[in-house]
Enzyme design. Structure first.
Site, PDB file in Angstrom:
ATOM      1  CG  ASP A 162     -19.857 -14.521 -43.161  1.00 62.41           C
ATOM      2  OD1 ASP A 162     -21.020 -14.114 -43.013  1.00 62.41           O
ATOM      3  OD2 ASP A 162     -19.187 -15.024 -42.244  1.00 62.41           O
ATOM      4  CG  HIS A 204     -23.047  -5.580 -17.048  1.00 66.40           C
ATOM      5  ND1 HIS A 204     -21.955  -5.353 -17.848  1.00 66.40           N
ATOM      6  CD2 HIS A 204     -22.555  -5.959 -15.843  1.00 66.40           C
ATOM      7  CE1 HIS A 204     -20.841  -5.590 -17.171  1.00 66.40           C
ATOM      8  NE2 HIS A 204     -21.180  -5.959 -15.947  1.00 66.40           N
ATOM      9  CE  LYS A 249     -23.184 -15.644 -40.338  1.00 63.27           C
ATOM     10  NZ  LYS A 249     -21.970 -16.184 -40.967  1.00 63.27           N
ATOM     11  CD  GLU A 302     -23.538  -4.598 -21.070  1.00 62.34           C
ATOM     12  OE1 GLU A 302     -24.082  -3.598 -20.577  1.00 62.34           O
ATOM     13  OE2 GLU A 302     -22.520  -5.109 -20.584  1.00 62.34           O
ATOM     14  N   GLY A 322     -14.961  -5.330 -17.218  1.00 58.42           N
ATOM     15  CA  GLY A 322     -13.776  -6.171 -17.374  1.00 58.42           C
ATOM     16  C   GLY A 322     -13.520  -6.901 -16.075  1.00 58.42           C
ATOM     17  CB  CYS A 334     -19.105  -3.105 -14.793  1.00 59.08           C
ATOM     18  SG  CYS A 334     -18.794  -4.320 -13.507  1.00 59.08           S
ATOM     19  CE1 TYR A 335     -10.597  -2.393 -13.888  1.00 52.92           C
ATOM     20  CE2 TYR A 335     -10.755  -1.392 -16.067  1.00 52.92           C
ATOM     21  CZ  TYR A 335     -10.009  -1.718 -14.951  1.00 52.92           C
ATOM     22  OH  TYR A 335      -8.685  -1.367 -14.882  1.00 52.92           O
TER      23      TYR A 335
END
Ligand code: XMP
Length: 511
Positions: free
Chosen positions: A227, A169, A367, A171, A55, A82-83
């Site tokens: 969708d 990170h 999605k 990810e 964040g 991180c944060y």
């Protein structure tokens, strides 16, 4: 279904959705929740593990986001990113300091690969660092398990309490083998089994929807988009003819699209479908309108009116089905009911239909998971992988006023472009491609005749988020073929141009 859950506490990091995605890619179901979720709520959800996202805040900021006290005593494994790592440190008595320079980019990290978190890693690995603050002193009971040149505590663990922090990170793709860190957390620390699958989601959803709706009636607005199509088929598998779908065909769809939608849903899925052919009505309202936003507004309003008239004929219904998906839920403020973006408002119909409850069967899916669900349900690939198509349809691809003749020209030109892109096998790598009918006429020559006809523009972009994008470098031979086919086969077009602007500064659509 959700017996194995990873909770992701959102501290406002730009990658929070990505973390959730990565966890699900490892076949573990994950949910993003607000950072201040209460201890009671966490216990109720009974997660196998918790991840704190990064964040933008600093733990010393007055209004910096803090998690519920006591979260570290629940006995649930936690990974702070991180944060998230800094908050863990700050809360548990360590120290966070401000670095003189920001560390940013793929950075060499020295690793203690005897830690469960780094099982299978070499002694060094490149991970994305993006921080100013850093952990200068780890809390009691922790030990450092990674460092970089500028960051003495790039990762830490308290093995006994199953608490882990990483300054980098894992990810993002820039982190080499980043997913492996997440996998290690899920499988070696949280002891997940990894049994989350789309097929079980489909099975469970059908069962739950059956129980919830039973013999009551549901209504769904079908646009032909991914969708709403997936939501409709899922509902129809659960409640059969108690579902009615209304497909408002505003006449602004691409060539043959209305018929294709009707055929799939009526014939392949035997869905109770009402198709309203409202082209004349829409074109009547749009006559002489040139302002793009006015066009959007008129189409949005008219769509609602047509839908409402049809819904009234059915009478009171119990459930209104909406194709809300997970990114909409996250973006609209966690846990709150979904807000339909004005941009995508065709299909969002809460206020004016007499219904008791909204069902959103896809609200937990990303999605690509929606697409997988579609395939699982037997929806044809060309619909499942359909490129995005704006609610106002071709109205915003005809510059200036809209007439039936212009619509015909655009449909033909667009259809040729799409056909050639598919023939060249480019339809999977170009994310959105279409023709635009400009309101520019110019002089040409055909045979020995002078012509004075329209210019068609071709647009093709490559993007993942549609917020930014680059124009696609389609090979010249293909552009040549498209251009030659359009001027030869489509009456009233004598010039074809290719749009070579990226977004920004241009938008994807011309209007
Ligand atoms: P722009 O033109 O803003 O488009 O770069 C970004 C994405 O949004 C789609 N788009 C719309 N979708 N209603 C929609 O449902 C709209 O009014 C609308 N305008 C743009 C566009 O096709 C692209 O995918």
């Amino acid at each position: 279904m959700k017996n194995e859950l990873i909770l992701i506490l959102d501290f406002g990091g730009q990658y929070n959705q990505l973390i959730a995605r990565r966890v699900r890619e490892c076949n573990v179901y994950s949910e993003v929740v607000p950072y201040n979720i209460s201890i009671e709520k966490i216990k109720e959800k009974n997660p196998k593990g918790i991840i704190f996202t990064g964040g933008p805040a600093s733990v010393y900021g007055e209004s910096s986001p803090k998690c519920a006290k006591g979260i570290f005593d629940l006995g649930i494994p936690i990974l702070g990113i991180c944060y998230g790592m800094q908050l863990m440190t700050h809360t548990l008595g360590g120290n966070v300091s401000k670095a003189n320079t920001r560390e940013y980019g793929a950075t060499k990290v020295n690793i203690d690969n005897t830690s469960s978190l780094f099982q299978g890693f070499e002694n060094t690995n490149a991970f994305l660092m993006s921080h100013t603050d850093f952990v200068s002193e780890i809390p009691n009971g922790f030990q450092t398990i990674a460092s970089t040149e500028h960051c003495p505590n790039a990762a830490m663990e308290n093995e006994e309490k199953n608490l882990y922090g990483i300054q980098f990170h894992p990810e993002v793709n820039l982190s080499v083998n980043g997913t492996q860190v997440i996998k290690n957390f899920l499988f070696h620390i949280c002891h997940c089994s990894g049994d989350w699958q789309i097929s079980s989601f489909v099975e469970d959803s059908i069962k739950t929807l059956k129980e919830k709706i039973g013999n009551k009636k549901a209504l769904c607005a079908l646009s032909g988009g991914v969708d709403s199509s997936v939501a409709a088929v899922l509902l129809s598998k659960a409640i059969g003819k108690n579902l009615t779908c209304i497909f408002v065909d505003h006449g602004l769809l691409r060539k043959n699209e209305g018929d294709e939608v009707e055929q799939i849903f009526r014939e392949q899925f035997d869905i109770n479908l009402i198709r309203v052919n409202a082209k004349d009505r829409f074109l009547g309202k749009l006559a002489g309108i040139t302002d793009p936003e006015k066009k959007r507004k008129i189409i949005g309003e008219e769509f609602i009116r047509v839908f409402e008239e049809e819904a009234k004929k059915i009478g009171t219904i119990d459930f209104l089905v909406q194709g809300t998906i997970y990114p909409d839920v996250i973006e609209s403020g966690l846990g709150k009911s979904s807000v339909i973006k004005s941009h995508h408002n065709v299909g969002g119909l809460p206020d004016y239909v007499d219904f008791k409850e909204i069902v959103e069967p896809l609200r937990d899916l990303f999605k690509d998971e929606v697409r997988q669900t579609g395939l699982e349900l037997g929806i044809p690939e060309n619909l499942v992988f359909r490129q995005p198509f704006p609610g106002p349809g071709l109205a915003i691809r005809i510059i200036g006023d809209i007439t039936d003749d212009k619509l015909t020209i655009l449909k033909e030109a667009d259809s040729i472009f799409r056909e050639e892109i598919a023939n060249a096998g480019l339809h999977k790598s170009i994310n959105q491609y279409f023709a635009v009918l400009t309101n520019l006429k110019s002089v040409g020559v055909m045979g020995d005749e002078r012509t004075y006809d329209y210019t068609v523009a071709l647009r093709a972009v490559e993007t993942t988020d549609f917020m930014t994008g680059v124009w696609s470098k389609i090979p010249y031979e293909i552009l040549e073929k498209v251009s030659s086919r359009i001027v030869n086969e489509v009456k009233h077009v004598n010039r074809v141009v290719y749009d070579i602007t990226s977004k920004p500064p241009a938008t994807i659509e011309w209007e």
